[in-house]
Design an enzyme around this catalytic site. Structure first.
Site, PDB file in Angstrom:
ATOM      1  N   HIS A   1     -28.272  17.881  39.309  1.00 29.04           N
ATOM      2  CA  HIS A   1     -28.137  17.770  37.855  1.00 29.04           C
ATOM      3  C   HIS A   1     -29.469  17.349  37.258  1.00 29.04           C
ATOM      4  O   HIS A   1     -29.894  16.205  37.414  1.00 29.04           O
ATOM      5  CB  HIS A   1     -27.056  16.750  37.512  1.00 29.04           C
ATOM      6  CG  HIS A   1     -25.714  17.108  38.092  1.00 29.04           C
ATOM      7  ND1 HIS A   1     -25.376  16.841  39.402  1.00 29.04           N
ATOM      8  CD2 HIS A   1     -24.652  17.728  37.539  1.00 29.04           C
ATOM      9  CE1 HIS A   1     -24.147  17.284  39.632  1.00 29.04           C
ATOM     10  NE2 HIS A   1     -23.685  17.826  38.519  1.00 29.04           N
TER      11      HIS A   1
ATOM     12  N   HIS B   1     -23.939  11.592  38.336  1.00 32.69           N
ATOM     13  CA  HIS B   1     -24.491  12.933  38.605  1.00 32.69           C
ATOM     14  C   HIS B   1     -25.993  12.965  38.312  1.00 32.69           C
ATOM     15  O   HIS B   1     -26.719  13.767  38.869  1.00 32.69           O
ATOM     16  CB  HIS B   1     -23.750  14.011  37.796  1.00 32.69           C
ATOM     17  CG  HIS B   1     -23.786  13.806  36.314  1.00 32.69           C
ATOM     18  ND1 HIS B   1     -22.960  12.910  35.679  1.00 32.69           N
ATOM     19  CD2 HIS B   1     -24.546  14.367  35.335  1.00 32.69           C
ATOM     20  CE1 HIS B   1     -23.211  12.947  34.366  1.00 32.69           C
ATOM     21  NE2 HIS B   1     -24.170  13.812  34.139  1.00 32.69           N
TER      22      HIS B   1
ATOM     23  N   LEU C   1     -16.663   9.818  37.138  1.00 33.49           N
ATOM     24  CA  LEU C   1     -17.072   9.328  35.824  1.00 33.49           C
ATOM     25  C   LEU C   1     -16.202   8.165  35.361  1.00 33.49           C
ATOM     26  O   LEU C   1     -15.003   8.129  35.606  1.00 33.49           O
ATOM     27  CB  LEU C   1     -17.032  10.477  34.812  1.00 33.49           C
ATOM     28  CG  LEU C   1     -18.035  11.604  35.120  1.00 33.49           C
ATOM     29  CD1 LEU C   1     -17.761  12.822  34.247  1.00 33.49           C
ATOM     30  CD2 LEU C   1     -19.460  11.122  34.945  1.00 33.49           C
TER      31      LEU C   1
ATOM     32  N   HIS D   1     -27.079  20.742  31.812  1.00 36.15           N
ATOM     33  CA  HIS D   1     -26.380  19.700  32.580  1.00 36.15           C
ATOM     34  C   HIS D   1     -26.619  19.832  34.086  1.00 36.15           C
ATOM     35  O   HIS D   1     -26.749  18.843  34.792  1.00 36.15           O
ATOM     36  CB  HIS D   1     -24.868  19.781  32.297  1.00 36.15           C
ATOM     37  CG  HIS D   1     -24.042  19.016  33.280  1.00 36.15           C
ATOM     38  ND1 HIS D   1     -23.670  17.700  33.074  1.00 36.15           N
ATOM     39  CD2 HIS D   1     -23.514  19.369  34.485  1.00 36.15           C
ATOM     40  CE1 HIS D   1     -22.956  17.293  34.113  1.00 36.15           C
ATOM     41  NE2 HIS D   1     -22.840  18.272  34.977  1.00 36.15           N
TER      42      HIS D   1
ATOM     43  N   GLU E   1      -4.811  -1.567  35.182  1.00 32.05           N
ATOM     44  CA  GLU E   1      -4.886  -1.569  36.644  1.00 32.05           C
ATOM     45  C   GLU E   1      -6.176  -0.919  37.150  1.00 32.05           C
ATOM     46  O   GLU E   1      -6.827  -1.419  38.072  1.00 32.05           O
ATOM     47  CB  GLU E   1      -3.669  -0.853  37.251  1.00 32.05           C
ATOM     48  CG  GLU E   1      -2.333  -1.531  36.983  1.00 32.05           C
ATOM     49  CD  GLU E   1      -1.773  -1.225  35.595  1.00 32.05           C
ATOM     50  OE1 GLU E   1      -2.306  -0.326  34.913  1.00 32.05           O
ATOM     51  OE2 GLU E   1      -0.796  -1.885  35.183  1.00 32.05           O
TER      52      GLU E   1
ATOM     53  N   HIS F   1       6.262  -6.188  45.117  1.00 29.56           N
ATOM     54  CA  HIS F   1       7.389  -5.308  44.777  1.00 29.56           C
ATOM     55  C   HIS F   1       7.201  -3.990  45.522  1.00 29.56           C
ATOM     56  O   HIS F   1       7.028  -2.926  44.936  1.00 29.56           O
ATOM     57  CB  HIS F   1       7.488  -5.110  43.269  1.00 29.56           C
ATOM     58  CG  HIS F   1       7.730  -6.397  42.520  1.00 29.56           C
ATOM     59  ND1 HIS F   1       6.861  -7.465  42.584  1.00 29.56           N
ATOM     60  CD2 HIS F   1       8.750  -6.797  41.723  1.00 29.56           C
ATOM     61  CE1 HIS F   1       7.338  -8.458  41.846  1.00 29.56           C
ATOM     62  NE2 HIS F   1       8.482  -8.087  41.311  1.00 29.56           N
TER      63      HIS F   1
ATOM     64  N   HIS G   1       9.593   2.089  39.454  1.00 31.21           N
ATOM     65  CA  HIS G   1       8.863   0.926  39.951  1.00 31.21           C
ATOM     66  C   HIS G   1       8.904   0.797  41.477  1.00 31.21           C
ATOM     67  O   HIS G   1       8.295  -0.113  42.026  1.00 31.21           O
ATOM     68  CB  HIS G   1       9.442  -0.356  39.340  1.00 31.21           C
ATOM     69  CG  HIS G   1       9.042  -0.562  37.911  1.00 31.21           C
ATOM     70  ND1 HIS G   1       9.181   0.416  36.955  1.00 31.21           N
ATOM     71  CD2 HIS G   1       8.499  -1.632  37.283  1.00 31.21           C
ATOM     72  CE1 HIS G   1       8.749  -0.049  35.791  1.00 31.21           C
ATOM     73  NE2 HIS G   1       8.319  -1.282  35.966  1.00 31.21           N
TER      74      HIS G   1
END
Ligand SMILES: Cc1ncc(C[n+]2csc(CCOP(=O)(O)OP(=O)(O)O)c2C)c(N)n1
Ligand SMILES: [Mg+2]
Length: 671
Positions: free
Chosen positions: A35, A75, A126, A265, A414, A464, A476
């Site tokens: 790149h 990149h 990314l 790019h 998360e 869990h 869940h």
């Protein structure tokens, strides 16, 4: 763009930046892939940053108080490799640049942590880098508060592109950093309006500066090719008490025929266009030629950092010997000497008490004895603190008003949490653990995979862990997650059966150098199965004989976590029928597979039939069930074949047939 005007306005700067552009063009052309555009567009920002602000010492790449540079737009790896080469990092000589993207060289397609000193983190997926950087900045804040600014006081600089900022994880990172007022975090946004498919506007019209500002960031917008503006913006960013985002308007592939286009790019390899671009920069010299003058100007950028390093060393020497040793211990990720004895004492007490207790609660009990002796742990949860049992009273909550706090309320983020945990741990001097429901491993997965790839010993506290969570239902209840995690290279998946195994798993997780750990923990109470104390960490063997057969050994039952109890009950029933049955607890399949063949055979001899029981899918069990070279001819699996359901846990185990009766039946059917 009038390149001549840019060059004559800042001739030294221009030629230094041109060196990055020329090296990028040459390396990509030699590799015939890569790149080019990003490094060419951001060369001016990088040059000003390294020349005027970054404190780094190529001779001491691991100096703890260095500024961190994180190329979130991974990149654009040639930007990083050019900087490391030009400033004089030993691991990145010109041979490395010449062999960009080749087998056996450090200059991989995307920066890979561990391949060479100077690469702080693996980037390429990314959005990860910007989220890692939040962890770096958190670690810096905690350590500055703990050790004082004389010992820890540095910045984390990040380069992120349109792609990083479009990824959802960026919002998690931005929200967390803004709330936490991470003033030493400075993000350069490569605002070039181009991605692979074309103009950014075809997919996104977000007002990025407004988005950062909305989350409490200090925001500036500048011309990313104007050295004075870049310098002033960095100075202002450092002075502001908030994290800073500097939107740098740049031209991708500056000075090349492909400038400002999506073609810019990727790999710009056309020889004629390449030469024309170099001519436009007034760059002389053949491929990979850097004049001695420009090289020495680049090497001189390290002078500020070298002086800072020397001054830091003097201040560090003034600490007591004990403090210096403790600082080094934490930086090197060594467990304290006391850990082993603390775990042993815990195990002894737990096996004697013989309580019935959820392993998530056991985990909390273990943390209560570990956290006070390991000041480097940084815990947290994605808004499930009371469920994950991750917080202990001694830690204090990290926040703008309590920088010494070691517990982080990550919010419902998360993925951002997992990426921050990577950053916290990679920063050095800290070991991150964080919790959520096992099922939401999926949300954290992108960063968990990178923990494994980079060799970051983060600890994922995933509670869990099965249908055993009951009424919350199939959304869940993880079923495929154990297998998915076991399929990930360099990941230790621990599913402890009781308090003793939980303590052993924590000991292994916190002494791991290069492997992340996942602790799969139950919501429901589990009996103590290790009722006889042993000093030896049995979980370290991965799988071991928990209860041996009485009489002729005909059956081996293998189980993990909550199903060890099921296997023990099945054993009792089988023994009553005169069928000699061994139970093997297998808290960590990966560690078991790492044992030598003799050990594995001792635990799982070839003769008896084998039944594995686990409240998950069968996927990861075949190696254990069949044995190497098909040693066990007859085997069965008792577990889940689809999603769970919403009902009390006992009902679910009954309905899905994960019971002692079913296990005993399965064994008998094989005899
Ligand atoms: C998570 C992820 N999705 C997709 C890609 C593939 N990819 C690499 S670069 C890129 C476009 C990035 O655009 P931008 O950040 O604006 O970089 P620029 O084109 O400006 O260099 C894409 C989609 C990736 N590396 N990571
Ligand atoms: Mg872009």
């Amino acid at each position: 763009m009038d390149l001549n005007a840019l060059r004559t306005a800042h001739p030294d700067h221009w030629m230094m930046a041109a060196a990055i552009r020329a090296l990028t063009l040459d390396a990509v052309a030699a590799a015939n892939s890569g790149h080019s555009g990003m490094p060419m567009g951001m060369a001016d920002v990088a040059t000003v940053l390294f020349r005027n602000h970054m404190n780094f010492d190529p001779a001491a790449p691991h100096w703890p108080d260095r500024d961190r540079f994180i190329l979130s737009a991974g990149h654009g790896s040639m930007l990083l490799y050019s900087l490391l080469h030009l400033t004089g990092y030993q691991d990145f000589d010109i041979d490395q640049i010449r062999n960009f993207r080749q087998w056996g060289y450090r200059t991989a397609g995307h920066p890979e942590y561990g391949h060479g000193k100077g690469i702080e983190v693996t980037t390429g997926p990314l959005g990860q880098g910007i989220a890692n950087s939040v962890g770096f900045a958190i670690a810096e804040e905690i350590q500055r508060a703990t050790w004082g600014a004389a010992i820890v006081d540095h910045h984390t600089y990040v380069m992120a592109g349109d792609g990083c900022l479009m990824e959802g994880i960026s919002q998690e990172a931005i929200g967390l950093a803004g709330m936490q007022k991470l003033s030493h975090l400075i993000v350069f946004f490569d605002n070039n309006d181009i991605t692979i498919d074309g103009h950014v506007g075809m997919a996104d019209i977000t007002d990025q500066p407004a988005r950062f500002a909305a989350s409490g960031w200090h925001v500036q917008s500048i011309d990313g090719h104007n050295p004075d503006e870049i310098d002033a913006a960095i100075t202002a960013a450092k002075a502001d008490p908030r994290p800073s985002m500097i939107a740098c308007k740049t031209h991708i592939a500056l000075g090349h025929a492909a400038q400002d286009t999506a073609k810019g790019h990727g790999a710009l390899t056309d020889a004629t266009q390449l030469q024309a671009a170099k001519d436009g920069y007034a760059w002389i010299g053949g491929a990979f030629d850097i004049s001695a003058e420009i090289k020495s100007q680049w090497e001189a950028t390290a002078a500020r950092g070298k002086a800072a390093h020397a001054a830091w060393h003097e201040r560090f020497q003034k600490l007591s010997d004990a403090k210096q040793a403790e600082f080094h211990r934490q930086q090197h990720g060594e467990a304290p000497k006391k850990l082993a004895a603390t775990i042993r004492a815990f195990k002894k007490q737990a096996s004697e008490a013989g309580k019935s207790i959820a392993t998530r609660k056991s985990s909390e009990n273990v943390l209560e004895v570990i956290n006070p002796i390991m000041q480097e742990t940084v815990g947290g949860s994605a808004d499930l603190t009371g469920s994950n049992n991750t917080k202990t009273p001694d830690m204090g909550v990290f926040g703008p008003d309590n920088r010494k706090g070691r517990y982080i309320h990550y919010g419902i983020r998360e993925h951002g949490m997992a990426a921050a945990m990577n950053g916290i741990t990679l920063h050095g001097g800290a070991r991150a653990y964080g919790g959520t429901f096992m099922c939401f491993t999926d949300y954290a997965r992108g960063a968990m995979r990178l923990s494994a790839l980079m060799g970051v010993p983060a600890v994922y506290v995933m509670t869990h862990d099965s249908i055993g969570l009951g009424e919350d239902g199939p959304t869940h209840q993880p079923v495929e997650h154990l297998s998915m995690l076991r399929a990930t290279p360099n990941t230790h998946v621990f599913r402890p059966a009781d308090s003793v195994e939980t303590a052993e798993a924590w000991e292994l997780a916190l002494t791991s150098d290069t492997t992340p750990s996942v602790l799969a923990l139950s919501r429901q109470n589990l009996p103590t199965v290790r009722t006889t104390h042993t000093n030896k960490n049995m979980t370290a063997q991965g799988g071991y004989v928990l209860a041996d057969a009485e009489g002729k050994r005909q059956v081996i039952l293998i189980a993990t976590g909550s199903e060890v109890e099921v296997a023990m009950a099945a054993r009792e029933a089988l023994q009553k029928d005169g069928i000699g049955t061994r139970v093997v607890s297998m808290p960590c399949m990966e560690l078991f597979m790492q044992q030598d063949e003799a050990t594995r055979r001792k635990v799982l001899p070839a003769g008896p039939v084998r039944v594995a029981v686990e409240a998950g899918v069968r996927q990861s069990w075949d190696m254990i069930l069949m044995g190497e070279r098909g040693a066990a001819k007859k085997s069965a699996f008792v577990g889940m074949t689809g999603f769970g359901a919403s009902a009390p846990a006992e009902v679910l185990f009954e309905k899905f047939g994960i019971t002692a009766t079913k296990v005993a039946e399965a064994a008998k059917a094989l005899l």
